[in-house]
Design an enzyme around this catalytic site. Structure first.
Site, PDB file in Angstrom:
ATOM      1  NE  ARG A  80     -55.645 -12.881  50.332  1.00 24.60           N
ATOM      2  CZ  ARG A  80     -56.311 -11.942  49.654  1.00 24.60           C
ATOM      3  NH1 ARG A  80     -56.311 -11.943  48.346  1.00 24.60           N
ATOM      4  NH2 ARG A  80     -56.964 -11.003  50.294  1.00 24.60           N
ATOM      5  N   GLY A 100     -64.213   8.592  47.277  1.00 21.20           N
ATOM      6  CA  GLY A 100     -63.535   8.554  48.574  1.00 21.20           C
ATOM      7  C   GLY A 100     -62.093   9.038  48.449  1.00 21.20           C
ATOM      8  CG  HIS A 124     -24.993  18.758  57.245  1.00 21.88           C
ATOM      9  ND1 HIS A 124     -26.152  19.458  57.004  1.00 21.88           N
ATOM     10  CD2 HIS A 124     -24.043  19.293  56.427  1.00 21.88           C
ATOM     11  CE1 HIS A 124     -25.910  20.395  56.089  1.00 21.88           C
ATOM     12  NE2 HIS A 124     -24.636  20.312  55.723  1.00 21.88           N
TER      13      HIS A 124
HETATM   14  P1  FAD Z   1     -55.306  -9.433  55.952  1.00 28.96           P
HETATM   15  O1  FAD Z   1     -54.036  -8.968  55.365  1.00 28.96           O
HETATM   16  O2  FAD Z   1     -56.572  -8.986  55.309  1.00 28.96           O
HETATM   17  O3  FAD Z   1     -55.233 -11.023  55.954  1.00 28.96           O
HETATM   18  C1  FAD Z   1     -56.317 -11.806  56.328  1.00 28.96           C
HETATM   19  C2  FAD Z   1     -56.221 -13.120  55.591  1.00 28.96           C
HETATM   20  O4  FAD Z   1     -57.136 -14.022  56.184  1.00 28.96           O
HETATM   21  C3  FAD Z   1     -56.606 -13.031  54.123  1.00 28.96           C
HETATM   22  O5  FAD Z   1     -55.571 -13.524  53.310  1.00 28.96           O
HETATM   23  C4  FAD Z   1     -57.856 -13.890  54.001  1.00 28.96           C
HETATM   24  O6  FAD Z   1     -57.903 -14.620  52.796  1.00 28.96           O
HETATM   25  C5  FAD Z   1     -57.678 -14.840  55.180  1.00 28.96           C
HETATM   26  N1  FAD Z   1     -58.919 -15.391  55.695  1.00 28.96           N
HETATM   27  C6  FAD Z   1     -60.047 -14.741  56.073  1.00 28.96           C
HETATM   28  N2  FAD Z   1     -60.963 -15.593  56.548  1.00 28.96           N
HETATM   29  C7  FAD Z   1     -60.400 -16.828  56.476  1.00 28.96           C
HETATM   30  C8  FAD Z   1     -60.853 -18.125  56.810  1.00 28.96           C
HETATM   31  N3  FAD Z   1     -62.053 -18.327  57.350  1.00 28.96           N
HETATM   32  N4  FAD Z   1     -60.025 -19.167  56.580  1.00 28.96           N
HETATM   33  C9  FAD Z   1     -58.790 -18.984  56.042  1.00 28.96           C
HETATM   34  N5  FAD Z   1     -58.322 -17.774  55.706  1.00 28.96           N
HETATM   35  C10 FAD Z   1     -59.111 -16.716  55.925  1.00 28.96           C
HETATM   36  N6  FAD Z   1     -51.364  -1.065  55.256  1.00 28.96           N
HETATM   37  C11 FAD Z   1     -50.167  -0.532  55.538  1.00 28.96           C
HETATM   38  O7  FAD Z   1     -49.736  -0.607  56.699  1.00 28.96           O
HETATM   39  N7  FAD Z   1     -49.394   0.054  54.584  1.00 28.96           N
HETATM   40  C12 FAD Z   1     -49.813   0.163  53.296  1.00 28.96           C
HETATM   41  O8  FAD Z   1     -49.097   0.703  52.458  1.00 28.96           O
HETATM   42  C13 FAD Z   1     -51.072  -0.378  52.962  1.00 28.96           C
HETATM   43  N8  FAD Z   1     -51.523  -0.330  51.699  1.00 28.96           N
HETATM   44  C14 FAD Z   1     -52.734  -0.884  51.393  1.00 28.96           C
HETATM   45  C15 FAD Z   1     -53.179  -0.789  50.078  1.00 28.96           C
HETATM   46  C16 FAD Z   1     -54.394  -1.326  49.730  1.00 28.96           C
HETATM   47  C17 FAD Z   1     -54.861  -1.237  48.301  1.00 28.96           C
HETATM   48  C18 FAD Z   1     -55.182  -1.999  50.716  1.00 28.96           C
HETATM   49  C19 FAD Z   1     -56.486  -2.627  50.338  1.00 28.96           C
HETATM   50  C20 FAD Z   1     -54.749  -2.094  52.015  1.00 28.96           C
HETATM   51  C21 FAD Z   1     -53.513  -1.514  52.369  1.00 28.96           C
HETATM   52  N9  FAD Z   1     -53.048  -1.558  53.676  1.00 28.96           N
HETATM   53  C22 FAD Z   1     -51.838  -1.001  53.979  1.00 28.96           C
HETATM   54  C23 FAD Z   1     -53.813  -2.191  54.764  1.00 28.96           C
HETATM   55  C24 FAD Z   1     -53.257  -3.598  55.035  1.00 28.96           C
HETATM   56  O9  FAD Z   1     -53.338  -4.355  53.857  1.00 28.96           O
HETATM   57  C25 FAD Z   1     -54.039  -4.261  56.149  1.00 28.96           C
HETATM   58  O10 FAD Z   1     -54.062  -3.428  57.282  1.00 28.96           O
HETATM   59  C26 FAD Z   1     -53.396  -5.585  56.541  1.00 28.96           C
HETATM   60  O11 FAD Z   1     -53.340  -6.441  55.436  1.00 28.96           O
HETATM   61  C27 FAD Z   1     -54.166  -6.243  57.679  1.00 28.96           C
HETATM   62  O12 FAD Z   1     -53.567  -7.451  58.013  1.00 28.96           O
HETATM   63  P2  FAD Z   1     -54.402  -8.674  58.621  1.00 28.96           P
HETATM   64  O13 FAD Z   1     -53.420  -9.759  58.793  1.00 28.96           O
HETATM   65  O14 FAD Z   1     -55.198  -8.213  59.755  1.00 28.96           O
HETATM   66  O15 FAD Z   1     -55.462  -9.056  57.486  1.00 28.96           O
HETATM   67  P1  NAI Z   2     -60.392   5.590  54.215  1.00 29.40           P
HETATM   68  O1  NAI Z   2     -61.188   5.402  55.426  1.00 29.40           O
HETATM   69  O2  NAI Z   2     -58.958   5.960  54.304  1.00 29.40           O
HETATM   70  O3  NAI Z   2     -61.077   6.695  53.286  1.00 29.40           O
HETATM   71  C1  NAI Z   2     -62.391   6.568  52.836  1.00 29.40           C
HETATM   72  C2  NAI Z   2     -62.876   7.937  52.378  1.00 29.40           C
HETATM   73  O4  NAI Z   2     -64.118   7.779  51.734  1.00 29.40           O
HETATM   74  C3  NAI Z   2     -63.091   8.906  53.536  1.00 29.40           C
HETATM   75  O5  NAI Z   2     -62.456  10.121  53.223  1.00 29.40           O
HETATM   76  C4  NAI Z   2     -64.596   9.041  53.616  1.00 29.40           C
HETATM   77  O6  NAI Z   2     -65.015  10.305  54.078  1.00 29.40           O
HETATM   78  C5  NAI Z   2     -64.978   8.824  52.159  1.00 29.40           C
HETATM   79  N1  NAI Z   2     -66.355   8.363  51.933  1.00 29.40           N
HETATM   80  C6  NAI Z   2     -67.078   7.503  52.675  1.00 29.40           C
HETATM   81  N2  NAI Z   2     -68.290   7.307  52.112  1.00 29.40           N
HETATM   82  C7  NAI Z   2     -68.321   8.070  50.987  1.00 29.40           C
HETATM   83  C8  NAI Z   2     -69.279   8.278  49.963  1.00 29.40           C
HETATM   84  N3  NAI Z   2     -70.451   7.681  49.976  1.00 29.40           N
HETATM   85  N4  NAI Z   2     -68.976   9.122  48.945  1.00 29.40           N
HETATM   86  C9  NAI Z   2     -67.773   9.753  48.909  1.00 29.40           C
HETATM   87  N5  NAI Z   2     -66.822   9.575  49.857  1.00 29.40           N
HETATM   88  C10 NAI Z   2     -67.088   8.742  50.868  1.00 29.40           C
HETATM   89  O7  NAI Z   2     -60.591   4.234  53.375  1.00 29.40           O
HETATM   90  P2  NAI Z   2     -59.837   3.652  52.107  1.00 29.40           P
HETATM   91  O8  NAI Z   2     -59.138   4.713  51.344  1.00 29.40           O
HETATM   92  O9  NAI Z   2     -60.836   2.813  51.420  1.00 29.40           O
HETATM   93  O10 NAI Z   2     -58.735   2.728  52.752  1.00 29.40           O
HETATM   94  C11 NAI Z   2     -59.124   1.704  53.656  1.00 29.40           C
HETATM   95  C12 NAI Z   2     -58.048   1.466  54.663  1.00 29.40           C
HETATM   96  O11 NAI Z   2     -56.979   0.736  54.096  1.00 29.40           O
HETATM   97  C13 NAI Z   2     -57.379   2.725  55.194  1.00 29.40           C
HETATM   98  O12 NAI Z   2     -58.158   3.356  56.181  1.00 29.40           O
HETATM   99  C14 NAI Z   2     -56.124   2.178  55.746  1.00 29.40           C
HETATM  100  O13 NAI Z   2     -56.390   1.635  57.013  1.00 29.40           O
HETATM  101  C15 NAI Z   2     -55.789   1.074  54.757  1.00 29.40           C
HETATM  102  N6  NAI Z   2     -54.793   1.542  53.777  1.00 29.40           N
HETATM  103  C16 NAI Z   2     -53.586   1.998  54.221  1.00 29.40           C
HETATM  104  C17 NAI Z   2     -52.647   2.459  53.333  1.00 29.40           C
HETATM  105  C18 NAI Z   2     -51.363   2.975  53.848  1.00 29.40           C
HETATM  106  O14 NAI Z   2     -51.059   2.755  55.005  1.00 29.40           O
HETATM  107  N7  NAI Z   2     -50.565   3.659  53.038  1.00 29.40           N
HETATM  108  C19 NAI Z   2     -52.876   2.462  51.894  1.00 29.40           C
HETATM  109  C20 NAI Z   2     -54.193   1.989  51.543  1.00 29.40           C
HETATM  110  C21 NAI Z   2     -55.080   1.536  52.461  1.00 29.40           C
END
Ligand code: FAD
Ligand code: NAI
EC number: 1.8.1.4
Length: 470
Positions: A37, A184, A449
């Site tokens: 990225r 989901g 508190h």
């Molecule tokens: P990533 O953050 O996915 O980083 C991996 C990076 O590797 C990416 O930037 C990618 O571009 C890069 N990459 C991949 N392959 C290559 C390559 N070959 N060469 C160079 N670069 C590469 N988690 C929480 O704890 N709290 C939250 O509130 C939360 N909210 C979330 C909300 C959403 C909408 C989503 C989608 C996820 C959320 N998560 C949350 C989950 C969290 O984003 C991930 O668990 C976390 O980012 C994982 O970290 P990582 O470093 O393993 O991977």
């Molecule tokens: P999730 O695993 O939390 O939830 C997916 C949901 O989709 C489940 O309830 C599952 O039963 C349902 N599902 C699966 N197949 C389906 C289908 N065909 N039709 C209808 N429902 C279906 O996955 P989600 O919400 O996509 O998030 C992915 C991950 O990202 C989380 O598990 C979490 O690890 C991370 N995340 C963490 C956050 C946080 O910490 N606040 C915020 C957002 C994401």
């Protein structure tokens, strides 16, 4: 082409990779971090945790201003939404956060390289440019894969990030959809469904299981679903979506009972697909170097995060364990500290989870269902926020704290909180469990508190013996 040599080459600058790179540099290693990225921070900072929390906060302020201020004796006029400004603020928050990581790389002398990394052999990483050609080669004493995860696709529903979106598109919508289907009811669905419902959409969540938020303690889930329904979210549980196609009046979403049966249709403006995330390993060249995957497609590692190939390590979403940012960071720190000769370790059973709905949900350790299934004898201490004076003063009395402790030893086995400040409160429970505290230990600690954290003390007292204020 000249090749530069490093002690450690980290692939991916998400919360796993960037934290590992910084810690390794602090420990004296010469470190490069390759990220494809344009900005560091990975999924979390760019399209995950940070933008979603910015929109959750903005939409919460809107909802509070429009509906909750009256109870405090504050009257406001017409409350209007400026979505463009809300999105700009979200982008500014993301920009400031990713710039912060770039600054930390410089400060710690981590060499940040933009490009796609491919492992050509143990100790050899090629960096590919946008044209797919090798732009640079790196020699690495050790390689750390932190490539994260990607959206799990749903057959029959093609994501275009405009009207059929993943979480990434749902963070970028330019107008409030009148009708929205969320496929989901997991963490992303509940958080982003809440955002768009607060901003004015009619949101229907279609969930495969007969419950929302799988993995969360049942007691908590039941109360969360009631609270979200009161806010206007609609749930269709035990149903699966089979297709979503553009029709005359919008996207026609077909869904049927999870076990099969008569299909029903919903016509909406936007569909959000969030049925989970899967590890991202594309283009890394794992096959060629012999890095093995688990049967769930994650990179297999040993207790020190080493893959099946010596000198190649992996952390974060791409390996087992909860897919959470803070877990990825702890993996990264433990991995590089071990490389530096220290004793790195992460206990995935003590990784807290937070769902940033309102009320928030937070937990650590075992659920009651898990303890029952494992045949563990346990005690339950529960304390409702209605009994907590600060929660009453704050007009935020929804929810409770539940402490689960071992019946024989009183050791805390799990803490589950649903409440306005659950995400902040859970840290104390994590600390207690890291030090194997008993419920009595938490109950005997002096809590300020009036703070909402007194509810944890009271729940712990309830698990151990008796609460004072209930
Ligand atoms: P990533 O953050 O996915 O980083 C991996 C990076 O590797 C990416 O930037 C990618 O571009 C890069 N990459 C991949 N392959 C290559 C390559 N070959 N060469 C160079 N670069 C590469 N988690 C929480 O704890 N709290 C939250 O509130 C939360 N909210 C979330 C909300 C959403 C909408 C989503 C989608 C996820 C959320 N998560 C949350 C989950 C969290 O984003 C991930 O668990 C976390 O980012 C994982 O970290 P990582 O470093 O393993 O991977
Ligand atoms: P999730 O695993 O939390 O939830 C997916 C949901 O989709 C489940 O309830 C599952 O039963 C349902 N599902 C699966 N197949 C389906 C289908 N065909 N039709 C209808 N429902 C279906 O996955 P989600 O919400 O996509 O998030 C992915 C991950 O990202 C989380 O598990 C979490 O690890 C991370 N995340 C963490 C956050 C946080 O910490 N606040 C915020 C957002 C994401």
């Amino acid at each position: 082409m000249a090749s530069e040599a490093f002690d450690l080459v980290v692939i991916g600058a998400g919360p796993g990779g960037y934290v590992a790179a910084i810690r390794a540099a602090q420990l004296g290693m010469k470190v490069a971090c390759v990220e494809k990225r344009p900005t560091p921070g990975g999924t979390c900072l760019n399209v995950g945790c940070i933008p979603s929390k910015a929109l959750l906060q903005s939409s919460h302020v809107l909802e509070e201003t429009a509906h909750d201020l009256k109870a405090h004796g504050i009257l406001v006029g017409d409350v209007k939404l400026d979505l463009a400004q809300m999105m700009k603020r979200k982008d500014d928050v993301v920009g400031a956060t990713t710039k912060g990581v770039a600054f930390l790389f410089k400060k710690n002398k981590v060499t940040a390289i933009t490009g796609t990394a491919r492992i050509d052999a143990p100790g050899k990483v090629a960096v590919l440019g946008d044209d797919g050609a090798v732009a640079q080669t790196l020699e690495a004493r050790n390689i750390l894969i932190a490539s994260g995860s990607e959206v799990t696709p749903l057959p029959g529903v093609t994501i275009d990030e405009k009207t059929i979106v993943s979480s990434t598109g749902a963070l970028e919508l330019q107008a409030v959809p009148q009708r929205m289907v969320v496929i989901g009811a997991g963490i992303i669905g509940l958080e982003l469904g809440s955002v768009w419902r607060r901003l004015g959409s009619e949101v229907t969540m279609v969930e495969f299981l007969d419950r929302i938020a799988p993995g969360v303690d049942n007691d908590v889930t039941r109360q969360l679903q009631r609270a979200l329904e009161k806010q206007g979210l609609k749930f269709k549980l035990g149903r699966k979506v089979t297709s979503a196609v553009q029709g005359k009046d919008g996207i026609v979403v077909s869904h049927e009972p999870a076990q099969g049966g008569a299909a029903e249709q919903l016509t909406v403006d936007v569909v959000l697909v969030c049925i989970g995330r899967r590890p991202y390993v594309e283009g890394l060249g794992l096959d060629k170097v012999g890095v093995k995957l688990t049967d769930r497609g994650r990179i297999a590692v040993d207790a020190h995060f080493q893959t099946s190939v010596p000198g190649i390590y992996a952390i974060g979403d791409v390996i087992d364990g909860p897919m959470l940012a803070h877990k990825a960071s702890e993996d990264g720190i433990a991995c590089v500290e071990t490389l530096a000769g220290q004793k790195g370790h992460v206990d995935w059973d003590k990784v807290p989870s937070v769902v940033y709905t309102q009320p928030e949900v937070a937990w650590v350790g075992k659920t009651e269902e898990q303890l029952k299934a494992a045949g563990v004898a346990y005690k339950v201490g529960k304390y409702p926020f209605t009994a907590d004076p600060r929660s009453r003063a704050n007009n935020r009395t929804d929810g409770f704290v539940k402490v689960l402790s071992d019946k024989a030893t009183d050791t805390v086995l799990g803490v589950h909180i649903i409440g306005a400040e659950a995400g902040t409160m859970i840290a104390e429970a994590v600390l207690a469990m890291e030090y194997s505290a008993s419920a009595e230990d938490i109950g005997r600690v002096c809590h300020a508190h009036p703070t909402v954290s007194e509810a944890l003390k009271e729940a712990a007292l309830a698990a151990w013996d008796k609460p004072i204020h209930l």
